[in-house]
Design a protein around this motif. Structure first.
Motif, short mmCIF file in Angstrom:
data_model
loop_
_atom_site.label_atom_id
_atom_site.label_comp_id
_atom_site.label_asym_id
_atom_site.label_seq_id
_atom_site.Cartn_x
_atom_site.Cartn_y
_atom_site.Cartn_z
N GLY A 109 -0.59 4.85 -10.23
CA GLY A 109 0.09 3.56 -10.23
C GLY A 109 0.40 3.04 -11.62
O GLY A 109 -0.22 3.43 -12.61
N THR A 110 1.34 2.13 -11.66
CA THR A 110 1.69 1.49 -12.92
C THR A 110 0.72 0.37 -13.28
O THR A 110 0.65 -0.04 -14.45
CB THR A 110 3.11 0.89 -12.83
N GLY A 111 0.02 -0.18 -12.27
CA GLY A 111 -0.88 -1.31 -12.51
C GLY A 111 -0.15 -2.61 -12.78
O GLY A 111 -0.76 -3.61 -13.16
N SER A 112 1.16 -2.62 -12.56
CA SER A 112 1.97 -3.78 -12.95
C SER A 112 1.60 -5.05 -12.17
O SER A 112 1.62 -6.14 -12.74
CB SER A 112 3.44 -3.45 -12.76
N HIS A 113 1.28 -4.91 -10.90
CA HIS A 113 0.99 -6.10 -10.10
C HIS A 113 -0.22 -6.84 -10.66
O HIS A 113 -0.15 -8.06 -10.89
CB HIS A 113 0.73 -5.72 -8.64
N HIS A 114 -1.30 -6.14 -10.89
CA HIS A 114 -2.52 -6.81 -11.33
C HIS A 114 -2.44 -7.21 -12.80
O HIS A 114 -3.01 -8.22 -13.21
CB HIS A 114 -3.72 -5.92 -11.05
N ALA A 115 -1.71 -6.43 -13.60
CA ALA A 115 -1.54 -6.80 -15.00
C ALA A 115 -0.82 -8.13 -15.12
O ALA A 115 -1.15 -8.95 -15.99
CB ALA A 115 -0.77 -5.70 -15.74
N ALA A 116 0.15 -8.34 -14.26
CA ALA A 116 0.94 -9.59 -14.32
C ALA A 116 0.11 -10.79 -13.91
O ALA A 116 0.45 -11.93 -14.26
CB ALA A 116 2.16 -9.46 -13.42
N ARG A 117 -0.96 -10.56 -13.16
CA ARG A 117 -1.77 -11.68 -12.66
C ARG A 117 -2.99 -11.96 -13.53
O ARG A 117 -3.71 -12.92 -13.27
CB ARG A 117 -2.22 -11.38 -11.22
N ARG A 118 -3.24 -11.11 -14.52
CA ARG A 118 -4.41 -11.33 -15.38
C ARG A 118 -4.17 -12.46 -16.36
O ARG A 118 -3.08 -12.64 -16.86
CB ARG A 118 -4.76 -10.05 -16.15
N ALA A 129 0.81 -1.22 0.00
CA ALA A 129 0.00 0.00 0.00
C ALA A 129 0.85 1.27 0.00
O ALA A 129 0.46 2.28 -0.59
CB ALA A 129 -0.95 -0.01 1.20
N LEU A 130 1.99 1.23 0.66
CA LEU A 130 2.82 2.43 0.78
C LEU A 130 4.00 2.46 -0.17
O LEU A 130 4.44 3.53 -0.58
CB LEU A 130 3.33 2.58 2.22
N ASP A 131 4.55 1.29 -0.49
CA ASP A 131 5.83 1.25 -1.20
C ASP A 131 5.76 0.85 -2.67
O ASP A 131 6.62 1.23 -3.46
CB ASP A 131 6.79 0.25 -0.51
N ASP A 132 4.77 0.05 -3.04
CA ASP A 132 4.76 -0.50 -4.39
C ASP A 132 4.30 0.55 -5.40
O ASP A 132 3.40 1.33 -5.13
CB ASP A 132 3.83 -1.72 -4.44
N PRO A 133 4.91 0.57 -6.59
CA PRO A 133 4.49 1.54 -7.61
C PRO A 133 3.19 1.15 -8.31
O PRO A 133 2.65 1.95 -9.08
CB PRO A 133 5.66 1.52 -8.60
N SER A 134 2.66 -0.03 -8.05
CA SER A 134 1.52 -0.52 -8.81
C SER A 134 0.20 0.20 -8.52
O SER A 134 -0.53 0.57 -9.45
CB SER A 134 1.34 -2.02 -8.59
#
Length: 293
Positions: A284-293, A209-214
């Motif tokens: 956010g970059t959205g990278s976390h959820h994009a990688a899991r789709r 929540a605080l550190d990730d760019p996603s």
């Protein structure tokens, strides 16, 4: 290899088998029945979060933790927590088997009773649990109930939930609770801080929540939040940020009826969307959820 046993369900999630005898769904905590293994799970979770949250949790959470009879060595006794809470903000903690029906939940909150699951996760579920257990409910929620502002807001939410049920607009109000009490961030002098229990009781999400760019971090707007869906299966795609915890007092006094009418029938927004009118603190970059789709 022997397959791992599926996790048991509790309370409402267990169907009729999880319904207790009392109409308000309360049960005895049964503190003396906790096993050494269950206390050890609490100890691990408590110590891990206690090392992590300084400098991440809001100052109100840290103050609540200092003043409560809560520590690493054993699962807290709800009666002792309630004694301290009642003197500070008029709240008490009541034990329930797990999830409870919405109307029961709201009725408890409206009367300053916080329903806490009495069970604790197994040692093989330390990092993720579908149902809120005693660690989530007590470590995550109870310290914030020592703060008068949050205590008043949660009571008002309970009262509002009963009205929202009658009006058929509960999903809109549920999003307000989700993006504040469960997954809220607040700006304080030293930067963004966590006050939401779903974050503060989770090791991984306290970092994310605080550190990730996603994820997006967006200034809280009530109408915006009421139209925004949320994730129940993963980290949040967006976090909504209060300028001050005292802003919750204004929310507690809002007449929601006109707001419900203003958003009725309007499109709902997906969790990760950023709107042109949003007050974006960090996109956010959205990278976390994009990688899991």
């Amino acid at each position: 290899m022997k397959p791992r046993a599926s996790a048991p369900k509790h309370g409402l999630a267990a169907g009729e088998a999880g319904r207790p005898e009392r109409a308000d769904w309360t049960v005895d905590q049964g503190w003396k029945r906790y096993t050494a293994e269950e206390h050890a799970v609490w100890k691990f979770l408590f110590e891990r979060q206690s090392r992590l949250v300084p400098g991440r949790a809001c100052r109100e959470f840290e103050a609540g933790m200092r003043d409560l009879p809560i520590g690493a060595d054993r699962i807290p006794d709800f009666r002792r927590l309630s004694d301290v809470l009642a003197r500070r903000t008029g709240w008490q903690v009541v034990a329930v088997p797990g999830l409870v029906p919405d109307e029961v939940f709201f009725e408890h909150l409206a009367n300053r009773r916080f329903p806490a699951g009495r069970f604790i996760r197994r040692a093989d579920q330390l990092d993720y649990l579908e149902e809120p257990d005693v660690f989530h409910d007590v470590f995550g929620h109870v310290p914030m109930l020592m703060n008068p502002t949050l205590a008043d807001f949660v009571q008002a939410y309970g009262e509002g939930g009963l009205r929202a049920q009658r009006l058929g607009v509960l999903p809109n109000l549920a999003r307000v609770y989700w993006y504040t009490v469960e997954f809220g961030l607040v700006r304080q002098d030293a930067g963004l801080r966590i006050y939401g229990s779903g974050i503060i009781s989770s090791y991984a999400e306290s970092l994310f929540a605080l550190d990730d760019p996603s994820p997006n971090r967006i200034r809280f707007d009530l109408a915006r939040v009421m139209r925004t869906r949320y994730r129940i299966d993963d980290f949040q795609e967006s976090y909504f940020v209060l300028d001050d915890l005292e802003d919750l007092l204004e929310l507690a006094s809002v007449d929601f009826a006109p707001l419900y009418e203003s958003v009725r029938g309007l499109a709902e927004w997906e969790p990760g969307i950023v709107l042109p009118e949003d007050g974006v603190l960090s996109r956010g970059t959205g990278s976390h959820h994009a990688a899991r789709r």
